[in-house]
Design a protein around this motif. Structure first.
Motif, PDB file in Angstrom:
ATOM      1  N   MET A   1       0.809  -1.204   0.000  1.00 35.43           N
ATOM      2  CA  MET A   1       0.000   0.000   0.000  1.00 35.43           C
ATOM      3  C   MET A   1       0.848   1.262   0.000  1.00 35.43           C
ATOM      4  SD  MET A   1      -3.206  -0.127  -0.231  1.00 35.43           S
ATOM      5  CE  MET A   1      -4.680   0.184   0.630  1.00 35.43           C
ATOM      6  N   LYS A   2       1.941   1.220   0.731  1.00 35.92           N
ATOM      7  CA  LYS A   2       2.790   2.403   0.820  1.00 35.92           C
ATOM      8  C   LYS A   2       3.362   2.783  -0.538  1.00 35.92           C
ATOM      9  CE  LYS A   2       5.177   3.537   5.003  1.00 35.92           C
ATOM     10  NZ  LYS A   2       6.374   3.305   5.790  1.00 35.92           N
ATOM     11  N   LYS A   3       3.792   1.775  -1.312  1.00 41.12           N
ATOM     12  CA  LYS A   3       4.378   2.052  -2.622  1.00 41.12           C
ATOM     13  C   LYS A   3       3.347   2.632  -3.583  1.00 41.12           C
ATOM     14  CE  LYS A   3       8.136  -1.253  -2.491  1.00 41.12           C
ATOM     15  NZ  LYS A   3       8.749  -2.413  -3.128  1.00 41.12           N
ATOM     16  N   ALA A   4       2.143   2.111  -3.535  1.00 45.65           N
ATOM     17  CA  ALA A   4       1.085   2.604  -4.413  1.00 45.65           C
ATOM     18  C   ALA A   4       0.735   4.048  -4.080  1.00 45.65           C
ATOM     19  CB  ALA A   4      -0.155   1.728  -4.292  1.00 45.65           C
ATOM     20  N   LYS A   5       0.686   4.361  -2.811  1.00 50.85           N
ATOM     21  CA  LYS A   5       0.378   5.731  -2.377  1.00 50.85           C
ATOM     22  C   LYS A   5       1.481   6.694  -2.813  1.00 50.85           C
ATOM     23  CE  LYS A   5      -1.856   7.586   1.654  1.00 50.85           C
ATOM     24  NZ  LYS A   5      -2.046   7.477   3.090  1.00 50.85           N
ATOM     25  N   LYS A   6       2.721   6.231  -2.681  1.00 56.56           N
ATOM     26  CA  LYS A   6       3.865   7.060  -3.082  1.00 56.56           C
ATOM     27  C   LYS A   6       3.863   7.279  -4.594  1.00 56.56           C
ATOM     28  CE  LYS A   6       8.835   7.457  -2.520  1.00 56.56           C
ATOM     29  NZ  LYS A   6      10.045   6.823  -1.992  1.00 56.56           N
ATOM     30  N   ALA A   7       3.527   6.241  -5.356  1.00 60.97           N
ATOM     31  CA  ALA A   7       3.473   6.356  -6.814  1.00 60.97           C
ATOM     32  C   ALA A   7       2.396   7.352  -7.240  1.00 60.97           C
ATOM     33  CB  ALA A   7       3.215   4.991  -7.438  1.00 60.97           C
ATOM     34  N   VAL A   8       1.260   7.325  -6.582  1.00 62.41           N
ATOM     35  CA  VAL A   8       0.172   8.260  -6.894  1.00 62.41           C
ATOM     36  C   VAL A   8       0.614   9.692  -6.589  1.00 62.41           C
ATOM     37  CG1 VAL A   8      -2.140   9.003  -6.211  1.00 62.41           C
ATOM     38  CG2 VAL A   8      -1.680   6.583  -6.630  1.00 62.41           C
ATOM     39  N   LEU A   9       1.269   9.880  -5.482  1.00 64.78           N
ATOM     40  CA  LEU A   9       1.748  11.221  -5.120  1.00 64.78           C
ATOM     41  C   LEU A   9       2.796  11.725  -6.110  1.00 64.78           C
ATOM     42  CD1 LEU A   9       2.006  10.998  -1.221  1.00 64.78           C
ATOM     43  CD2 LEU A   9       0.405  12.361  -2.580  1.00 64.78           C
ATOM     44  N   VAL A  10       3.685  10.840  -6.542  1.00 65.89           N
ATOM     45  CA  VAL A  10       4.712  11.229  -7.524  1.00 65.89           C
ATOM     46  C   VAL A  10       4.054  11.601  -8.857  1.00 65.89           C
ATOM     47  CG1 VAL A  10       6.641  10.367  -8.910  1.00 65.89           C
ATOM     48  CG2 VAL A  10       6.591   9.949  -6.450  1.00 65.89           C
ATOM     49  N   MET A  11       3.084  10.818  -9.297  1.00 66.97           N
ATOM     50  CA  MET A  11       2.385  11.111 -10.562  1.00 66.97           C
ATOM     51  C   MET A  11       1.607  12.425 -10.464  1.00 66.97           C
ATOM     52  SD  MET A  11       3.238   8.911 -12.723  1.00 66.97           S
ATOM     53  CE  MET A  11       2.046   9.057 -14.003  1.00 66.97           C
ATOM     54  N   ALA A  12       0.956  12.666  -9.340  1.00 63.32           N
ATOM     55  CA  ALA A  12       0.213  13.917  -9.150  1.00 63.32           C
ATOM     56  C   ALA A  12       1.153  15.111  -9.164  1.00 63.32           C
ATOM     57  CB  ALA A  12      -0.573  13.872  -7.844  1.00 63.32           C
ATOM     58  N   ALA A  13       2.310  14.967  -8.507  1.00 62.66           N
ATOM     59  CA  ALA A  13       3.295  16.054  -8.492  1.00 62.66           C
ATOM     60  C   ALA A  13       3.843  16.308  -9.895  1.00 62.66           C
ATOM     61  CB  ALA A  13       4.425  15.718  -7.520  1.00 62.66           C
ATOM     62  N   LEU A  14       4.108  15.244 -10.633  1.00 65.44           N
ATOM     63  CA  LEU A  14       4.612  15.380 -12.001  1.00 65.44           C
ATOM     64  C   LEU A  14       3.582  16.072 -12.892  1.00 65.44           C
ATOM     65  CD1 LEU A  14       6.953  14.732 -13.896  1.00 65.44           C
ATOM     66  CD2 LEU A  14       5.855  12.547 -14.356  1.00 65.44           C
ATOM     67  N   LEU A  15       2.334  15.675 -12.772  1.00 64.01           N
ATOM     68  CA  LEU A  15       1.267  16.310 -13.550  1.00 64.01           C
ATOM     69  C   LEU A  15       1.133  17.784 -13.197  1.00 64.01           C
ATOM     70  CD1 LEU A  15      -1.013  15.926 -15.605  1.00 64.01           C
ATOM     71  CD2 LEU A  15      -2.504  15.352 -13.706  1.00 64.01           C
ATOM     72  N   LEU A  16       1.229  18.092 -11.926  1.00 63.99           N
ATOM     73  CA  LEU A  16       1.140  19.473 -11.468  1.00 63.99           C
ATOM     74  C   LEU A  16       2.295  20.313 -12.010  1.00 63.99           C
ATOM     75  CD1 LEU A  16      -0.541  21.354  -9.678  1.00 63.99           C
ATOM     76  CD2 LEU A  16       0.973  20.771  -7.798  1.00 63.99           C
ATOM     77  N   LEU A  17       3.479  19.742 -12.061  1.00 64.21           N
ATOM     78  CA  LEU A  17       4.644  20.458 -12.573  1.00 64.21           C
ATOM     79  C   LEU A  17       4.587  20.656 -14.087  1.00 64.21           C
ATOM     80  CD1 LEU A  17       7.494  18.845 -10.463  1.00 64.21           C
ATOM     81  CD2 LEU A  17       6.653  21.192 -10.307  1.00 64.21           C
ATOM     82  N   LEU A  18       4.005  19.692 -14.812  1.00 62.73           N
ATOM     83  CA  LEU A  18       3.950  19.782 -16.271  1.00 62.73           C
ATOM     84  C   LEU A  18       2.744  20.581 -16.786  1.00 62.73           C
ATOM     85  CD1 LEU A  18       5.044  16.219 -17.395  1.00 62.73           C
ATOM     86  CD2 LEU A  18       6.335  18.338 -17.571  1.00 62.73           C
ATOM     87  N   SER A  19       1.713  20.739 -15.988  1.00 65.85           N
ATOM     88  CA  SER A  19       0.490  21.412 -16.442  1.00 65.85           C
ATOM     89  C   SER A  19       0.711  22.798 -17.040  1.00 65.85           C
ATOM     90  CB  SER A  19      -0.523  21.496 -15.300  1.00 65.85           C
ATOM     91  OG  SER A  19      -0.993  20.220 -14.989  1.00 65.85           O
ATOM     92  N   PRO A  20       1.557  23.639 -16.451  1.00 70.79           N
ATOM     93  CA  PRO A  20       1.743  24.961 -17.069  1.00 70.79           C
ATOM     94  C   PRO A  20       2.315  24.891 -18.484  1.00 70.79           C
ATOM     95  CG  PRO A  20       2.587  24.957 -14.836  1.00 70.79           C
ATOM     96  CD  PRO A  20       2.233  23.539 -15.174  1.00 70.79           C
ATOM     97  N   PHE A  21       3.038  23.825 -18.814  1.00 71.48           N
ATOM     98  CA  PHE A  21       3.661  23.704 -20.129  1.00 71.48           C
ATOM     99  C   PHE A  21       2.834  22.846 -21.080  1.00 71.48           C
ATOM    100  CE2 PHE A  21       6.914  24.019 -16.820  1.00 71.48           C
ATOM    101  CZ  PHE A  21       7.409  25.272 -17.135  1.00 71.48           C
ATOM    102  N   ALA A  22       1.977  21.991 -20.553  1.00 73.76           N
ATOM    103  CA  ALA A  22       1.061  21.134 -21.325  1.00 73.76           C
ATOM    104  C   ALA A  22       1.728  20.495 -22.547  1.00 73.76           C
ATOM    105  CB  ALA A  22      -0.166  21.928 -21.744  1.00 73.76           C
ATOM    106  N   PRO A  23       2.769  19.689 -22.349  1.00 68.88           N
ATOM    107  CA  PRO A  23       3.459  19.090 -23.495  1.00 68.88           C
ATOM    108  C   PRO A  23       2.584  18.110 -24.274  1.00 68.88           C
ATOM    109  CG  PRO A  23       4.262  18.116 -21.464  1.00 68.88           C
ATOM    110  CD  PRO A  23       3.355  19.260 -21.078  1.00 68.88           C
ATOM    111  N   TRP A  24       1.503  17.633 -23.694  1.00 65.61           N
ATOM    112  CA  TRP A  24       0.624  16.696 -24.383  1.00 65.61           C
ATOM    113  C   TRP A  24      -0.337  17.393 -25.323  1.00 65.61           C
ATOM    114  CZ3 TRP A  24       0.965  17.460 -19.161  1.00 65.61           C
ATOM    115  CH2 TRP A  24      -0.054  18.200 -18.563  1.00 65.61           C
ATOM    116  N   ILE A  25      -0.441  18.716 -25.249  1.00 64.08           N
ATOM    117  CA  ILE A  25      -1.264  19.470 -26.201  1.00 64.08           C
ATOM    118  C   ILE A  25      -0.344  19.934 -27.326  1.00 64.08           C
ATOM    119  CG2 ILE A  25      -2.782  21.457 -26.545  1.00 64.08           C
ATOM    120  CD1 ILE A  25      -4.049  19.415 -24.763  1.00 64.08           C
ATOM    121  N   THR A  26      -0.256  19.103 -28.366  1.00 60.98           N
ATOM    122  CA  THR A  26       0.603  19.428 -29.503  1.00 60.98           C
ATOM    123  C   THR A  26      -0.068  20.480 -30.377  1.00 60.98           C
ATOM    124  OG1 THR A  26      -0.343  17.710 -30.895  1.00 60.98           O
ATOM    125  CG2 THR A  26       1.561  17.093 -29.516  1.00 60.98           C
ATOM    126  N   GLU A  27       0.686  21.034 -31.285  1.00 64.13           N
ATOM    127  CA  GLU A  27       0.151  22.048 -32.194  1.00 64.13           C
ATOM    128  C   GLU A  27      -1.009  21.483 -33.014  1.00 64.13           C
ATOM    129  OE1 GLU A  27       1.739  24.760 -35.906  1.00 64.13           O
ATOM    130  OE2 GLU A  27       3.151  24.173 -34.347  1.00 64.13           O
TER     131      GLU A  27
END
Length: 103
Positions: A1-27
Motif C-alpha cells: 500500500m505504501k508504494k502505491a500511495k507514493k506512486a500516486v503522489l509522484v504522478m500527481a506532483a509530475l502532472l502538477l509540474l507539467l500542467s503549465p507547459f502542457a506538453p501533451w497538447i501538440t500544435e
C-alpha cells in the motif's frame, strides 16, 4: 500500500509540474480541437460561419501557460466574393485539459 500511495503522489506532483507547459497538447491536436469546437458551435445554423473559404482555418498557434492559443480565420453568411476582406479572425484558447475557450 505504501508504494502505491507514493506512486500516486509522484504522478500527481509530475502532472502538477507539467500542467503549465502542457506538453501533451501538440500544435496539431490544439488546432484540431479549436477548429472542431468552432464548427460544432455553428453546426445547426443554416447560414452560419465556417472554414469553407480560401485560406481559412488555423492561421497561427502559439504555446502559452496552461495550453495553446490558436488564431483562426473564417467567413460567415453569404459572401459577395471569397476575398480576405470578408473573412474574420478569432483567437481561441485550448487548455491543458483539452477544453476550448473563446468560442
Amino acid at each position: 500500500m505504501k508504494k502505491a500511495k507514493k506512486a500516486v503522489l509522484v504522478m500527481a506532483a509530475l502532472l502538477l509540474l507539467l500542467s503549465p507547459f502542457a506538453p501533451w497538447i501538440t500544435e496539431n491536436a490544439a488546432e484540431a480541437r479549436a477548429l472542431g469546437a468552432f464548427k460544432a458551435q455553428w453546426k445547426h445554423t443554416s447560414d452560419g460561419c465556417g472554414f469553407n473559404c480560401v485560406d481559412c482555418g488555423a492561421k497561427r498557434t502559439r504555446r502559452v501557460w496552461f495550453g495553446r492559443k490558436i488564431e483562426i480565420e473564417y467567413a460567415c453568411g453569404m459572401l459577395p466574393s471569397d476575398s480576405p476582406e470578408y473573412h474574420k479572425r478569432k483567437e481561441l484558447f485550448v487548455s491543458f485539459l483539452g477544453t476550448v475557450h473563446g468560442k
